[in-house]
Design an enzyme around this catalytic site. Structure first.
Site, mmCIF file in Angstrom:
data_model
loop_
_atom_site.group_PDB
_atom_site.id
_atom_site.type_symbol
_atom_site.label_atom_id
_atom_site.label_comp_id
_atom_site.label_asym_id
_atom_site.label_seq_id
_atom_site.Cartn_x
_atom_site.Cartn_y
_atom_site.Cartn_z
ATOM 1 N N HIS A 244 0.839 -1.204 0.000
ATOM 2 C CA HIS A 244 0.000 0.000 0.000
ATOM 3 C C HIS A 244 0.881 1.264 0.000
ATOM 4 C CE1 HIS A 244 -3.304 2.746 1.259
ATOM 5 N NE2 HIS A 244 -2.329 3.321 1.936
ATOM 6 N N GLU A 245 1.897 1.281 0.850
ATOM 7 C CA GLU A 245 2.788 2.458 0.902
ATOM 8 C C GLU A 245 3.522 2.616 -0.435
ATOM 9 O OE1 GLU A 245 2.164 4.431 3.115
ATOM 10 O OE2 GLU A 245 1.192 3.121 4.568
ATOM 11 N N HIS B 15 1.606 4.612 -2.884
ATOM 12 C CA HIS B 15 1.767 6.069 -2.801
ATOM 13 C C HIS B 15 3.017 6.523 -3.561
ATOM 14 C CE1 HIS B 15 -1.593 6.550 -0.190
ATOM 15 N NE2 HIS B 15 -1.059 5.922 0.839
ATOM 16 N N HIS C 76 3.129 9.067 -6.685
ATOM 17 C CA HIS C 76 4.018 10.222 -6.695
ATOM 18 C C HIS C 76 4.783 10.283 -8.015
ATOM 19 C CE1 HIS C 76 7.277 12.690 -4.380
ATOM 20 N NE2 HIS C 76 6.480 13.444 -5.087
HETATM 21 ZN ZN LIG Z 1 -2.017 5.251 2.488
#
Ligand SMILES: [Zn+2]
Length: 228
Positions: free
Chosen positions: A93-94, A97, A101
């Site tokens: 999940h991270e 991100h 980006h």
């Molecule tokens: Zn998150």
């Protein structure tokens, strides 16, 4: 106001209880692939040709986050070293991100742009009522208007956070299934429960701020019409 306070409090307590219980349960379920959170994170970054993001571990429970300004993927120690389906889900999940980006994903850009004004707004909604109560020198209408604007900004921020979080979770599920890091069936279902519970906390945060925003907005229009 008391009802709103208790209602939103109950909602956010429920959401955080849900995420904690899903996490505690599925951090006991080991993924058969044997990857650690840090390993799968590195693999996902490599697959997406992301070379400028570094992976770090940090103490604390569920302290995982992606820091776009320093391009750091920060995983809690248990997820960094962990091989559970929960650890892999959170790590992926991270990474979602970090991919957002890199791809200049719109909602993430807006969210990053709004961080400054949002932290000012959260200071304002915290201090204005306290100062108003203690010293009582703010006119009532002004307090209400400032609170409505403050919560309006916070509400928009939480609203933009929703697509950012849902998209990161969708990317995580896709890549974990694609790489076979989390096996189809039981493992995948368990991982999904952790990420879906985490997404619920963002929904709860949005609903709470929306509630406060509408409350002050109603007070504002009420105050206006009683003036006339
Ligand atoms: Zn998150």
């Amino acid at each position: 106001m008391i009802l709103l306070f208790l209602g939103t409090m109950a909602l956010s307590l429920f959401a955080s209880w849900k995420v904690r219980s899903a996490y505690n349960r599925y951090s006991q379920v080991r993924a058969s692939s044997g990857y650690t959170g840090a390993e799968i994170a590195q693999r996902i970054l490599d697959l997406n040709n992301i070379r400028d993001v570094t992976i770090h571990s940090t103490p604390g429970h569920l302290t995982d986050h992606y820091d776009p300004s320093n391009r750091r993927l920060v995983l809690s120690e248990e997820n960094y070293h962990g091989t559970s389906v929960a650890a892999l889900g959170v790590s992926a999940h991270e990474c979602g991100h970090a991919i957002q980006h890199k791809q200049l994903y719109g909602p993430l850009q807006w969210r990053m742009a709004a961080v400054g004004i949002t932290s000012i707004a959260s200071q304002i909604v915290m201090w204005v009522p306290i100062i108003g109560m203690v010293f009582g020198f703010f006119p009532y209408n002004l307090v209400i208007t400032v609170m409505a604007i403050g919560f309006g900004i916070l509400m928009l921020f939480q609203l933009v956070t929703l697509p950012v979080e849902f998209d990161a979770t969708a990317r995580a599920k896709k890549v974990l299934a694609g790489t076979g890091a989390v096996a189809q069936g039981e493992e995948f279902r368990a991982m999904s429960k952790v990420l879906d519970a985490a997404a619920l906390t963002y929904v709860a945060a949005f609903v709470s701020t929306l509630g406060y925003f509408l409350y002050y907005l109603l007070q504002m229009t009420g105050a206006r019409s009683s003036d006339e």
